[in-house]
Design an enzyme around this catalytic site. Structure first.
Site, mmCIF file in Angstrom:
data_model
loop_
_atom_site.group_PDB
_atom_site.id
_atom_site.type_symbol
_atom_site.label_atom_id
_atom_site.label_comp_id
_atom_site.label_asym_id
_atom_site.label_seq_id
_atom_site.Cartn_x
_atom_site.Cartn_y
_atom_site.Cartn_z
ATOM 1 N N ARG A 115 0.816 -1.217 0.000
ATOM 2 C CA ARG A 115 0.000 0.000 0.000
ATOM 3 C C ARG A 115 0.850 1.267 0.000
ATOM 4 O O ARG A 115 0.495 2.275 0.623
ATOM 5 C CB ARG A 115 -0.966 0.019 1.190
ATOM 6 C CG ARG A 115 -1.932 -1.136 1.236
ATOM 7 C CD ARG A 115 -2.857 -1.166 0.014
ATOM 8 N NE ARG A 115 -3.652 -2.377 0.019
ATOM 9 C CZ ARG A 115 -3.287 -3.532 -0.556
ATOM 10 N NH1 ARG A 115 -2.142 -3.593 -1.236
ATOM 11 N NH2 ARG A 115 -4.052 -4.592 -0.505
ATOM 12 N N GLU A 144 -5.541 4.612 5.732
ATOM 13 C CA GLU A 144 -5.262 4.441 4.311
ATOM 14 C C GLU A 144 -5.614 5.682 3.492
ATOM 15 O O GLU A 144 -4.902 6.008 2.547
ATOM 16 C CB GLU A 144 -6.026 3.220 3.779
ATOM 17 C CG GLU A 144 -5.591 2.790 2.401
ATOM 18 C CD GLU A 144 -6.046 1.383 2.049
ATOM 19 O OE1 GLU A 144 -6.406 1.176 0.885
ATOM 20 O OE2 GLU A 144 -6.036 0.511 2.923
ATOM 21 N N SER A 191 -11.550 0.455 2.939
ATOM 22 C CA SER A 191 -10.798 0.102 4.146
ATOM 23 C C SER A 191 -10.113 1.347 4.701
ATOM 24 O O SER A 191 -9.310 1.971 4.021
ATOM 25 C CB SER A 191 -9.753 -0.967 3.827
ATOM 26 O OG SER A 191 -10.372 -2.163 3.406
#
Length: 354
Positions: free
Chosen positions: A163, A346, A241
């Site tokens: 990520r 995130e 998320s």
């Protein structure tokens, strides 16, 4: 100059106040010109395309918002039997995935249903169900705002990690203009490595399935978790998320597991997956639940944890960004107090301090 409409009309969280100014760019040249104009004027600049991974302050943005609406995909060449596709940053990601599946190109089928734009995918190395874009990206065309120059960064130069990428680690420097992907001509998917997806498809882990079946299975799984944009599903009003799965050093994982056992019982072990470079990945959702935060926790009329998945924070209509951030901090604080693990958000925060 009148203020722009609230950015809540653009973001998937339906949160955010107005920008001072908004421009829509429909070509790469327009995008580069808009960025250079803002930089030369020392004007704060926010780039938005799908706006699916951004948290904007209730006060809005005191600068220019450039809405990226660039379009186009070009087949460049074959390399080792693969098809290379150069895709504009403003293209809708899921439409691109659907076109690849329909065209018999494997490599992104497990990334179906993810909202946002093509240009956003390399920034956080988007991944799901055993695939991530780093696996298929050849290069990223980007503007370096520190020099004003255009660059084609190959996959190695992108410094992809879980990520993350060079674009995410140096925020504000790079503007993604286009992405080149290399996909495999095949009616069958890449090997299915994600256990939940393999069960859904009724194949053994590492097996393959028809591309369309994989896409349908992924869409079904995402829909069941409220992770598929759906005007009929209030749980889909989110940024997906909200926290990444924590990465722990191998040498620290034993102490973490001992803390879990001490709190939850000697027979309880945390989820763990090898993550390379002597790291171990564990589950943010598992930690959130074991720290006492259940599905639906929060304000049923405002900001709450999804009723379908503990990783999603949803706006049920009356929420504010301040309320969202307060709940996220409460969850992260509870997890750190219980297990000594810091959760990392995130989404990108705009005008908001984490």
């Amino acid at each position: 100059m009148p203020a722009s409409p609230p950015l809540s009309e653009l973001t998937t969280l339906r949160l955010g106040g107005p920008a001072r100014r908004m421009v829509v760019v429909t070509s790469e040249d327009e995008l580069v010109a808009a960025v250079r104009e803002a930089d030369e004027a020392d004007e704060p600049l926010l780039l938005l395309a799908g706006a699916s991974n951004v948290v904007v302050a209730d006060e809005g943005f005191a600068g220019t918002v450039a809405r990226i609406a660039t379009q186009g995909a070009e087949q460049l060449q074959r390399s080792d039997g693969r098809i290379w596709l150069d895709v504009a940053a403003g293209e809708d990601w899921d439409r691109f995935v659907a076109a690849c599946v329909d065209g018999g190109l494997a490599g992104v089928e497990a990334l179906s249903g993810i909202p946002g734009s093509v240009g956003a995918t390399p920034i956080q190395n988007v991944g799901a169900y055993g695939q991530e874009v780093a696996d298929v990206i050849v290069s990223v065309r980007a503007l370096d705002r520190t020099t004003g120059e255009l660059h084609d960064l190959d996959a190695e130069a992108c410094l992809f990690d879980y990520r993350s990428s060079v674009f995410k680690r140096d925020p504000g420097r790079w503007v993604v203009l286009g992405v080149t992907f290399a996909l495999e001509p095949s009616e069958l998917s890449e090997p299915v490595g994600y256990a939940e997806l393999a069960r859904r498809l009724r194949v053994a882990p590492g097996g393959r399935a028809p591309l369309a079946e994989v896409r349908d299975a992924v869409l079904g799984l995402r829909r069941g978790k409220g992770m598929l944009l759906d005007p009929e599903d209030p749980d889909s009003v989110s940024a997906g998320s909200f926290f990444t799965n924590p990465l722990l050093r191998e040498r620290d994982f034993g102490a973490f597991a001992a803390r879990v056992a001490d709190r939850l019982g000697a027979d309880v072990a945390p989820p763990a997956w090898p993550a390379g470079e002597r790291r171990v990945k564990t589950s943010a959702a598992w930690l959130i639940e074991r720290a006492g935060f259940r599905r639906g926790y929060g304000d049923a009329a405002g900001i709450a944890i999804s009723s379908k998945h503990t990783l999603a924070l949803c706006n049920h209509g009356a929420g504010t960004t301040a309320q969202l951030v307060a709940l996220a901090r409460e969850i992260a604080g509870g997890v750190e107090e219980a297990f000594g693990v810091a959760l990392v958000p995130e989404p990108v925060f705009v005008g908001v301090e984490w």
